[in-house]
Write an enzyme that holds these catalytic residues in place. Structure first.
Site, PDB file in Angstrom:
ATOM      1  N   ASP A  53      26.710  25.448  20.859  1.00  0.00           N
ATOM      2  CA  ASP A  53      26.145  24.486  19.916  1.00  0.00           C
ATOM      3  C   ASP A  53      26.627  24.735  18.489  1.00  0.00           C
ATOM      4  OD1 ASP A  53      24.722  23.152  21.852  1.00  0.00           O
ATOM      5  OD2 ASP A  53      22.899  24.336  21.563  1.00  0.00           O
ATOM      6  N   TYR A 111      25.496  36.952  26.670  1.00  0.00           N
ATOM      7  CA  TYR A 111      25.232  36.471  25.318  1.00  0.00           C
ATOM      8  C   TYR A 111      24.555  37.584  24.536  1.00  0.00           C
ATOM      9  CZ  TYR A 111      26.118  31.517  26.402  1.00  0.00           C
ATOM     10  OH  TYR A 111      26.698  30.316  26.746  1.00  0.00           O
TER      11      TYR A 111
END
Length: 248
Positions: A53, A111
């Site tokens: 994003d 992540y």
């Protein structure tokens, strides 16, 4: 036609995410622009392991593309490094079999989320970490994280905008690294992640570290399968990094 795999890193601060969007600056658009120029105007499409994003960074994003140019992977890497902006870096480029697929071939991802625990806001880290000037009990965060490990339906921990039908994912591990007195890194490893899942998990663990929610609250949220049942906010994008993508 040869297929190439590249591992790239990028500073997401100046991009409206990875994926191509009309009239906006994206990582994919910049890479495809460079490749198309190398191919004398012929459009070359790039496939990534997944989207990131706006404001989210990558240390080890994986992409693939096909090319009919007769040049080595090493020359591709050097050319793309020169022809793409300074906030994108090509770490490796290599030839791969035609059936390699950056997205569908993944077996796991990692992540990491970076939290700056300074009392005074640091303007130089504002795009690369979450400023969190509140007390945190790391032991409580670790206890809470254990409820998330394993295979679960993570409906309560993803955005309502998630397009996937199945919300079942497996979290292999959640690790906490205190790099110094000011920096906490939370590392998530799993077989896949839903839209906003890591950011929601991070917000949840921060709440656990402040004593706002308990491990039992997390277990109940998993069973509820309803994002509205969870009170934790979604952590902002700037602290999030796609760290690594794994393949068989």
């Amino acid at each position: 036609m040869t297929r190439y795999k590249a591992i790239i890193s990028y500073d997401g601060s100046g991009f409206y995410g990875y994926q191509v969007q009309p009239n906006t600056r994206t990582v994919q658009a910049e890479i495809e622009k460079a490749l198309t120029k190398m191919h004398k105007g012929k459009t070359v499409r790039v496939t990534a392991s997944g989207r990131t994003d706006t404001g989210v960074h990558a240390k080890g994003q994986v992409i693939h593309f096909d090319s009919e140019l007769d040049i080595t992977a090493e020359k591709f890497q050097k050319a793309l490094q020169v022809m793409t902006p300074f906030d994108i870096s090509f770490l490796t480029v290599e030839e791969v079999p035609d059936d390699f697929h950056a997205r569908f071939g993944t077996v796991g991802k990692e992540y990491r989320y970076v939290v700056k625990r300074t009392k005074i806001f640091d303007p130089f880290s504002r795009n690369f970490a979450l400023h969190y000037p509140y007390e945190l009990d790391i032991s409580k965060m670790k206890l809470a994280s254990k409820r998330l490990i394993g295979e679960h339906d993570f409906t309560s921990f993803c955005s309502a905008r998630t397009e996937r039908d199945s919300k079942v994912r497996t979290l292999y591990s959640i690790d906490f690294y205190e790099e110094d007195d000011e920096t906490l890194v939370i590392a998530f490893q799993g077989n896949g992640f839903l839209y906003n899942m890591v950011r929601i998990l991070t917000g949840t663990l921060l709440d656990a570290g402040q004593g706002r929610i308990s491990p039992d609250d997390i277990s109940e949220a998993l069973l509820a399968r309803d994002r509205q049942k969870l009170i934790s906010k979604t952590a902002p994008p700037q602290g999030l990094y796609l760290w690594r993508v794994d393949y068989e």
